[in-house]
Design a protein around this motif. Structure first.
Motif, short mmCIF file in Angstrom:
data_model
loop_
_atom_site.label_atom_id
_atom_site.label_comp_id
_atom_site.label_asym_id
_atom_site.label_seq_id
_atom_site.Cartn_x
_atom_site.Cartn_y
_atom_site.Cartn_z
N VAL A 1 44.78 46.17 57.66
CA VAL A 1 44.26 47.49 57.33
C VAL A 1 44.13 48.25 58.64
CG1 VAL A 1 42.31 48.79 56.43
CG2 VAL A 1 43.04 46.70 55.27
N ALA B 1 39.17 50.15 50.90
CA ALA B 1 40.31 49.29 51.23
C ALA B 1 40.07 47.84 50.82
CB ALA B 1 40.62 49.37 52.72
N ALA C 1 46.04 50.55 53.98
CA ALA C 1 46.29 49.13 53.80
C ALA C 1 47.79 48.88 54.03
CB ALA C 1 45.88 48.69 52.40
#
Length: 294
Positions: free
Chosen positions: A251, A276, A292
């Motif tokens: 991420v 996320a 992501a």
């Protein structure tokens, strides 16, 4: 009150308090409130050359520190002309901003009678305390209380959304070449977002490590949050992390705005990271904050 902010986080706090009109001097990194650099004198600039890679930045910072050279330059004449009543600075990190001792020396040399407030939070709770401290120093305590209450309510909403959910093991990286493990408020951000932070030091300094040590932590997710870089650069630097952590989901986040800057947007960063980590429980943030990468 005439406020000189020599720290981007402090400039952002002043703006969030509704006091942007009181700002009379800022730094080259100040971008909140928007367009503030175009309307206020810039009195702090970087001493580092432009266009360096992460490894070159790390080497240059270490070399300058070893030689006792500053990482930032202060335009004393511009500061004198701004004639501030209140100067906001820091002593938390000499790599991140001009230290308070340098500012105090400059004010003495310029014979400026200004109050100096060092904004030096080490934890997430201390960031909220710093917001209130800036408000009090700027004679606007009620605005500080209201802003802190709003931020706390948003944090409680995230807490409620992620409670009782599986907590992925998150390894945050504040630098990629060499890799740095996070400190200060970053582990708390991961925790409040519904993750289990790995290897970070709550309230401490970020520390250099090796990729072998990074891999030994066996993270479920790696958060690429290079200090001072936005989302596009974080995505680009994620390639180096992917090569070292094959198969680990990545991420990337706009660290400059939402992770390392100790101001109100840390809450935006927590909300983004929670989305996320738990996309089915937390609403997606506006574009440009986090991505992501799989």
């Amino acid at each position: 009150m005439r406020i000189a902010s020599l720290l981007p986080a402090a400039t952002e706090i002043v703006g969030a308090l509704g006091l942007a009109d009181d700002l009379v001097a800022v730094t080259f990194e100040c971008d909140r409130p928007e367009a503030i650099r175009a309307t206020r004198p810039v009195v702090v600039d970087t001493a580092l050359p432009a266009g360096l890679t992460p490894a070159e930045i790390d080497a240059t910072v270490r070399e300058r520190a070893a030689q006792g050279l500053p990482q930032y330059s202060l335009d004393r004449e511009a500061l004198r002309d701004a004639a501030p009543d209140l100067v906001l600075t820091q002593d938390l990190c000499r790599v991140c901003a001009l230290p308070a001792s340098t500012v105090a020396e400059a004010l003495d040399a310029l014979d400026l009678d200004a109050t100096v407030l060092a904004v030096d939070p080490h934890t997430l709770d201390e960031v909220l305390d710093a917001v209130a401290s800036v408000a009090r120093a700027a004679d606007s305590p009620a605005a500080g209380e209201a802003l802190v209450a709003e931020l706390q309510e948003r944090l409680r909403a995230v807490d409620e959304a992620v409670k009782d959910r599986p907590r992925p093991r998150v390894l945050a990286l504040e630098w990629v070449d060499p890799p740095f493990l996070p400190g200060h408020w970053v582990p708390a951000m991961v925790r409040r977002a519904g993750g289990e932070p790995l290897a970070g030091i709550d309230g401490g300094r970020s520390v250099a490590t090796t990729w072998d040590e990074v891999r030994a932590h066996a993270p479920d997710v790696a958060l690429v949050a290079p200090c001072g870089f936005g989302l596009d650069d974080a995505i680009a630097q994620a390639d180096a992390v992917r090569a070292e952590l094959p198969g680990v989901p990545l991420v990337a986040i706009d660290s400059a705005s939402y992770v390392v800057r100790a101001g109100p947007r840390l809450v935006d960063g927590i909300e983004a990271l929670a989305a996320a980590l738990h996309p089915d429980a937390v609403p997606a943030p506006p574009p440009g904050r986090i991505t992501a990468l799989g």
